[in-house]
Design a protein around this motif. Structure first.
Motif, mmCIF file in Angstrom:
data_model
loop_
_atom_site.group_PDB
_atom_site.id
_atom_site.type_symbol
_atom_site.label_atom_id
_atom_site.label_comp_id
_atom_site.label_asym_id
_atom_site.label_seq_id
_atom_site.Cartn_x
_atom_site.Cartn_y
_atom_site.Cartn_z
ATOM 1 N N PRO A 249 51.344 41.168 37.594
ATOM 2 C CA PRO A 249 52.146 40.832 38.759
ATOM 3 C C PRO A 249 51.805 39.514 39.456
ATOM 4 C CG PRO A 249 51.153 43.001 38.986
ATOM 5 C CD PRO A 249 50.595 42.387 37.764
ATOM 6 N N GLY A 250 50.587 39.046 39.392
ATOM 7 C CA GLY A 250 50.219 37.824 40.105
ATOM 8 C C GLY A 250 49.689 38.117 41.496
ATOM 9 N N ALA A 251 49.050 37.120 42.079
ATOM 10 C CA ALA A 251 48.384 37.287 43.380
ATOM 11 C C ALA A 251 49.356 37.535 44.519
ATOM 12 C CB ALA A 251 47.533 36.060 43.682
ATOM 13 N N ASP A 252 50.543 36.957 44.448
ATOM 14 C CA ASP A 252 51.480 37.064 45.566
ATOM 15 C C ASP A 252 52.537 38.147 45.348
ATOM 16 O OD1 ASP A 252 52.805 35.775 43.527
ATOM 17 O OD2 ASP A 252 53.767 34.299 44.840
ATOM 18 N N ARG A 253 52.174 39.139 44.600
ATOM 19 C CA ARG A 253 53.082 40.240 44.281
ATOM 20 C C ARG A 253 53.559 40.985 45.522
ATOM 21 N NH1 ARG A 253 49.901 44.835 41.454
ATOM 22 N NH2 ARG A 253 51.903 45.812 41.592
ATOM 23 N N PRO A 254 54.771 41.528 45.470
ATOM 24 C CA PRO A 254 55.190 42.427 46.548
ATOM 25 C C PRO A 254 54.415 43.745 46.441
ATOM 26 C CG PRO A 254 57.049 41.843 45.105
ATOM 27 C CD PRO A 254 55.807 41.261 44.509
ATOM 28 N N LEU A 255 54.048 44.298 47.564
ATOM 29 C CA LEU A 255 53.336 45.575 47.605
ATOM 30 C C LEU A 255 54.337 46.634 48.040
ATOM 31 C CD1 LEU A 255 50.122 44.315 49.425
ATOM 32 C CD2 LEU A 255 50.554 44.425 46.973
ATOM 33 N N THR A 256 54.680 47.533 47.132
ATOM 34 C CA THR A 256 55.718 48.520 47.415
ATOM 35 C C THR A 256 55.248 49.958 47.243
ATOM 36 O OG1 THR A 256 56.520 48.373 45.137
ATOM 37 C CG2 THR A 256 57.572 46.928 46.761
ATOM 38 N N GLU A 257 54.112 50.153 46.605
ATOM 39 C CA GLU A 257 53.591 51.499 46.348
ATOM 40 C C GLU A 257 52.180 51.601 46.919
ATOM 41 O OE1 GLU A 257 55.182 53.940 44.632
ATOM 42 O OE2 GLU A 257 56.930 52.685 44.198
ATOM 43 N N PRO A 258 51.736 52.797 47.324
ATOM 44 C CA PRO A 258 50.359 52.935 47.812
ATOM 45 C C PRO A 258 49.315 52.416 46.819
ATOM 46 C CG PRO A 258 51.611 54.886 48.379
ATOM 47 C CD PRO A 258 52.500 54.040 47.500
ATOM 48 N N ARG A 259 49.564 52.562 45.515
ATOM 49 C CA ARG A 259 48.580 52.069 44.530
ATOM 50 C C ARG A 259 48.446 50.550 44.592
ATOM 51 N NH1 ARG A 259 52.841 53.556 40.830
ATOM 52 N NH2 ARG A 259 53.732 51.682 39.886
#
Length: 165
Positions: free
Chosen positions: A82-92
């Motif tokens: 995903p890369g460092a600037d990935r969107p965070l959408t799940e608790p994991r």
């Protein structure tokens, strides 16, 4: 592309990723001239190594050719992390980002940068970095109050204890 094609791709590729200990995070299809680019994003708790991406790419290519889910139009398959600037959408995603800076937009419109210290089922404990010599401030953020979050590139990140050696 239609959602049904993405669903069929997910049905084909998710088991392949799971067999290799990878989580299938995202699938996108983008037109590129006379071709299309099929991007498959995978991750693990410990990050993804290039060898794992290459192995999944070979296996996915074989399955995709047999299933003909991409149709007759030529495509390029890309398997990546995903890369460092990935969107965070799940608790994991938040658990995997402990120790890192994230940019958060809350449902009330507030935007903040937080270093994640801990994550539980309901949200995260973090600290807002201090500026100009000030101390960081603790901050609790509940998942239900997050409208959007994304990883930040962080040059000041301290290594985890097991990374120090």
């Amino acid at each position: 592309m239609s959602t049904t094609q993405i669903d069929r791709l997910r049905d084909l590729l998710e088991p392949l990723a799971g067999e290799r200990g990878l989580d299938l995070e995202d699938i996108t299809i983008t037109p590129a001239g006379k071709r299309r680019v099929l991007q498959v994003v995978v991750d693990t708790e410990d990050g993804v190594h290039l060898d794992a991406c290459a192995e999944l790419s070979r296996a996915a290519s074989e399955v995709l050719d047999e299933a003909d889910v991409m149709g007759g139009t030529p495509y390029v398959l890309e398997v990546s992390s995903p890369g460092a600037d990935r969107p965070l959408t799940e608790p994991r995603h938040y658990r995997r980002s402990v120790g890192r800076l994230i940019r958060v937009r809350l449902t009330d419109g507030e935007e903040l940068t937080v270093r994640i210290l801990a994550v539980d089922e309901a949200g995260l404990d973090g600290e807002i970095p201090g500026e100009k010599g000030r101390k960081p401030k603790p901050r609790r953020v509940d998942f239900e109050g997050i409208a959007a979050a994304r990883g930040e590139v962080d040059f000041s990140r301290k290594p985890k204890k097991d990374e120090e050696a």
